[in-house]
Design a protein around this motif. Structure first.
Motif, PDB file in Angstrom:
ATOM      1  N   ALA A   1       0.863  -1.181   0.000  1.00 14.66           N
ATOM      2  CA  ALA A   1       0.000   0.000   0.000  1.00 14.66           C
ATOM      3  C   ALA A   1       0.895   1.225   0.000  1.00 14.66           C
ATOM      4  N   SER A   2       0.389   2.347  -0.493  1.00 14.79           N
ATOM      5  CA  SER A   2       1.179   3.573  -0.394  1.00 14.79           C
ATOM      6  C   SER A   2       1.220   4.036   1.059  1.00 14.79           C
ATOM      7  N   TYR A   3       0.068   3.930   1.738  1.00 14.46           N
ATOM      8  CA  TYR A   3      -0.035   4.236   3.169  1.00 14.46           C
ATOM      9  C   TYR A   3      -1.066   3.289   3.772  1.00 14.46           C
ATOM     10  N   PHE A   4      -0.770   2.714   4.923  1.00 12.42           N
ATOM     11  CA  PHE A   4      -1.671   1.734   5.532  1.00 12.42           C
ATOM     12  C   PHE A   4      -2.695   2.426   6.433  1.00 12.42           C
ATOM     13  N   PHE A   5      -3.882   2.650   5.850  1.00 12.83           N
ATOM     14  CA  PHE A   5      -5.003   3.206   6.604  1.00 12.83           C
ATOM     15  C   PHE A   5      -5.598   2.121   7.487  1.00 12.83           C
ATOM     16  N   ASP A   6      -6.490   2.523   8.407  1.00 14.11           N
ATOM     17  CA  ASP A   6      -7.068   1.537   9.329  1.00 14.11           C
ATOM     18  C   ASP A   6      -7.865   0.471   8.600  1.00 14.11           C
ATOM     19  N   TRP A   7      -8.473   0.834   7.449  1.00 16.77           N
ATOM     20  CA  TRP A   7      -9.287  -0.147   6.732  1.00 16.77           C
ATOM     21  C   TRP A   7      -8.449  -1.198   5.990  1.00 16.77           C
ATOM     22  N   HIS A   8      -7.130  -0.996   5.930  1.00 17.36           N
ATOM     23  CA  HIS A   8      -6.271  -2.061   5.396  1.00 17.36           C
ATOM     24  C   HIS A   8      -6.170  -3.229   6.373  1.00 17.36           C
ATOM     25  N   GLY A   9      -6.386  -2.938   7.662  1.00 17.78           N
ATOM     26  CA  GLY A   9      -6.375  -4.015   8.661  1.00 17.78           C
ATOM     27  C   GLY A   9      -5.013  -4.610   8.910  1.00 17.78           C
ATOM     28  N   LEU A  10      -3.950  -3.860   8.651  1.00 23.51           N
ATOM     29  CA  LEU A  10      -2.597  -4.368   8.907  1.00 23.51           C
ATOM     30  C   LEU A  10      -2.434  -4.725  10.381  1.00 23.51           C
TER      31      LEU A  10
END
Length: 233
Positions: free
Chosen positions: A75-84
């Motif tokens: 991802a370019s930036y891991f937002f909360d919806w990426h669930g990392l």
């Protein structure tokens, strides 16, 4: 963004009511938009037109997979919806042997979940060439695991299509447009044991096979032609 959201909420359903039909990237979006005009008992023709990418002819797909499962989360930036964070919490509780490559900007609080774990490599931002080199060692590509955090269950991301175009099967926490019998896209939870189990299952699959089988679902040329044929009908 707030102004556009206000306008959409105010006049969006009127625009849909006065349209000839709907073209949507996922079935979830189609059902949502149709529901906005259902009170008027209006029926509209609708068509699912998913995202696609331009595929290179005779592309060379190098396979440098080793004996240890390597996973790619991009991802370019891991937002909360990426669930990392959900995935890293699962990793924290497991002692299996693997390498997780995380490419993109990650907040420190997410990194702290697995602080000191050598199995998780935070690469930061990488060039296309660097990503290509890393992906050649990987067994799977991972997609978002927490779309529910923004009220969605389905997505049609370019990242998934890019994974498939380089021969990487995909394990994802959201539904996509692929049929249930398409074996190179697996929908499941952010559970590292489940991910590794799928990785082992896909271990012997040729990258060219994955790209070829995914072609009809991810090729922009074919998707545009399908839409054109729909218009002709």
């Amino acid at each position: 963004g707030k102004i556009r959201a206000f306008l959409e909420e105010s006049i969006g359903n009127k625009c849909i009511t006065n349209s000839y039909g709907l073209i949507c990237v996922t079935n979830e979006i189609k059902e949502f938009e149709l529901a906005r005009i259902s009170l008027n008992k209006i029926e509209k023709p609708s068509y699912i037109y998913p995202n696609g990418i331009l595929l290179e002819d005779n592309r060379i797909l190098n396979d440098n997979r080793g004996n240890i499962p390597e996973l790619l989360f991009l991802a370019s930036y891991f937002f909360d919806w990426h669930g990392l964070d959900l995935l890293l919490k699962s990793v924290q509780k497991d002692n299996s042997e693997f390498i997780l490559h995380v490419i993109g900007k990650v907040d420190d609080w997410q990194k702290d979940i697995v602080k000191g774990d050598p199995r998780v490599v935070f690469h930061g931002l990488k060039t296309t060439h660097e990503i290509q080199n890393i992906s050649e060692k990987c067994w799977l590509g991972l997609s978002s695991f927490s779309l529910d955090r923004k009220g969605m269950q389905e997505a049609c991301t370019l990242k998934v299509r890019e994974y498939l175009s380089i021969g990487l099967p995909v394990y994802s926490g959201h539904k996509d447009v692929f049929p249930t019998n398409f074996e190179y896209y697996h929908f499941g939870e952010a559970n590292i044991k489940s991910i590794l189990s799928y990785a082992e299952k896909m271990r012997g699959t040729n990258r060219i096979t994955v790209e070829r089988e995914a072609n009809e679902y991810i090729s922009k040329e074919k998707l545009v032609m399908n839409l054109y044929n729909y218009f002709n009908k």
